[in-house]
Design a protein around this motif. Structure first.
Motif, mmCIF file in Angstrom:
data_model
loop_
_atom_site.group_PDB
_atom_site.id
_atom_site.type_symbol
_atom_site.label_atom_id
_atom_site.label_comp_id
_atom_site.label_asym_id
_atom_site.label_seq_id
_atom_site.Cartn_x
_atom_site.Cartn_y
_atom_site.Cartn_z
ATOM 1 N N GLU A 173 -18.852 54.944 -33.447
ATOM 2 C CA GLU A 173 -19.554 53.670 -33.552
ATOM 3 C C GLU A 173 -19.862 53.335 -35.007
ATOM 4 N N ARG A 174 -20.113 54.352 -35.816
ATOM 5 C CA ARG A 174 -20.451 54.134 -37.214
ATOM 6 C C ARG A 174 -19.222 53.925 -38.094
ATOM 7 N N HIS A 175 -18.168 54.678 -37.840
ATOM 8 C CA HIS A 175 -17.029 54.707 -38.762
ATOM 9 C C HIS A 175 -15.749 54.130 -38.168
ATOM 10 N N GLY A 176 -15.739 53.889 -36.862
ATOM 11 C CA GLY A 176 -14.507 53.475 -36.224
ATOM 12 C C GLY A 176 -13.604 54.672 -35.966
ATOM 13 N N ALA A 177 -12.545 54.440 -35.200
ATOM 14 C CA ALA A 177 -11.638 55.533 -34.857
ATOM 15 C C ALA A 177 -10.422 55.521 -35.765
ATOM 16 N N LEU A 184 -7.857 60.037 -42.374
ATOM 17 C CA LEU A 184 -8.906 61.036 -42.612
ATOM 18 C C LEU A 184 -9.032 61.384 -44.089
ATOM 19 N N THR A 185 -8.085 60.927 -44.897
ATOM 20 C CA THR A 185 -8.160 61.242 -46.327
ATOM 21 C C THR A 185 -9.131 60.332 -47.056
ATOM 22 N N GLU A 186 -9.495 59.213 -46.454
ATOM 23 C CA GLU A 186 -10.487 58.326 -47.060
ATOM 24 C C GLU A 186 -11.137 57.484 -45.959
ATOM 25 N N GLY A 187 -12.416 57.252 -46.129
ATOM 26 C CA GLY A 187 -13.136 56.441 -45.151
ATOM 27 C C GLY A 187 -13.624 57.216 -43.949
ATOM 28 N N HIS A 188 -13.233 58.464 -43.832
ATOM 29 C CA HIS A 188 -13.671 59.290 -42.707
ATOM 30 C C HIS A 188 -14.109 60.655 -43.222
ATOM 31 N N GLY A 238 -18.977 64.290 -38.444
ATOM 32 C CA GLY A 238 -17.557 64.259 -38.796
ATOM 33 C C GLY A 238 -16.689 64.572 -37.598
ATOM 34 N N VAL A 239 -15.385 64.386 -37.752
ATOM 35 C CA VAL A 239 -14.425 64.717 -36.698
ATOM 36 C C VAL A 239 -14.001 66.174 -36.864
#
Length: 312
Positions: A173-177, A184-188, A238-239
């Motif tokens: 919900e915060r970061h999107g999927a 995953l290298t940026e923005g996550h 985090g994922v």
């Protein structure tokens, strides 16, 4: 002097590095250990160990004697084991190390089955993902995820675990999927898994067909325990990638959902490892065989796994 017993004591002193740890491993008074080694040296008319206030160092003669003694003791143990195996079941204390997730979800739920089959074995289970001094700590074997790199250990593969990628609804919900591993290298952020043996945070690996991608995780936190790793993913920080059996309850409760379902993760091999200097006794052998069956019994969920769908 009981030379065979003295040889065993001497070998343990060399392996543990001092008389105090050897005495603890053998469950003997330190004075007894010291006297037996001194008696062996007198019998052989040579100095096997040089002693200082802080450490014990093996002499040249001591190193030669250790190698031969180790071989002789191993052959004796093998002979005794082959004779006793046909007359009585395996018995004695068995010290095993494993990660908390393996203990909680694979071993402990099935321990009654093991005990009913081998009631004379007393299991001491050390829980945690840490470096182990097998000799000094008197550890018989360990269950470890990943291919072993320590050449001093004998490794037997007991199974494989399929890994998948998960995130919490709160995180999404915060970061999107992410729609691609490269996202995953940026923005996550990811939860890092710190491998104690390698001394580094493990990369996340993805494959689809012939395409293979390795992502060094951008993380705010890393941990070296599998249960804490899963809990950190659930927290939304985090994922992460985990075996399905480790997260099935969290998935069922809606605390985790699968992401990047079209990308497979690297299979995690499971190994039982033990020191080369340790004879693989009957009690270790039956535990390894039993554990291999438990791992192979793990199955993927029969129904589809929940996947993230953004709210409209």
């Amino acid at each position: 002097m009981d030379q065979l017993s003295a040889m065993r004591v001497f070998v343990r002193v060399v392996e543990t590095g001092n008389f105090t740890r050897a005495a603890a491993a053998l469950d003997m008074p330190k004075t007894t250990v010291t006297n037996m080694v001194q008696g062996l040296e007198a019998h052989l008319h040579t100095t096997l160990l040089n002693r200082t206030t802080r450490r014990v160092m093996v002499t040249t003669d001591g190193a030669l004697y250790y190698e031969r003694a180790l071989q002789i003791l191993s052959e004796i143990d093998e002979l005794d084991g082959s004779m006793s195996h046909s007359h009585a079941g395996p018995s004695g204390r068995l010290r095993v190390e494993m990660a908390g997730a393996f203990a909680d979800l694979i071993v402990i739920p099935n321990l009654c089955d093991f005990y009913m089959s081998y009631p004379q074995i007393q299991l001491d289970i050390g829980v945690g993902d840490r470096l182990v001094d097998y000799i000094a700590e008197n550890v018989d074997c360990a269950l470890r995820g990943g291919t072993p790199t320590d050449q001093s250990l004998v490794a037997r593969k007991v199974g494989e675990l399929k890994m998948r990628t998960f995130a919490s609804p709160l995180y999404l919900e915060r970061h999107g999927a992410p729609t691609h591993p490269n996202d995953l290298t940026e923005g996550h952020l990811a939860v890092g898994y710190l491998n104690a043996a390698a001394g580094r945070v493990l990369s996340m690996e993805f494959c689809r067909g012939d395409e293979v991608i390795e992502i060094p995780p951008r993380y705010a936190i890393s941990v070296n325990d599998a249960r804490s790793y899963v809990n950190a993913i659930i927290s939304g920080i985090g994922v992460g990638q985990a075996a399905s059996f480790m997260v099935k309850d969290a998935v069922a409760r809606g605390e985790l959902v699968e992401i990047l379902p079209d990308w497979e993760c690297e299979v995690l091999p499971l190994y039982i490892v033990y020191p080369q200097t340790r004879h693989l006794s009957n009690k270790v052998r039956v535990f390894v065989d039993w554990l291999a069956k438990r791992v192979q019994a793990l199955k993927e969920p029969d129904q589809g796994r929940p996947r993230w769908e953004a709210a409209e």
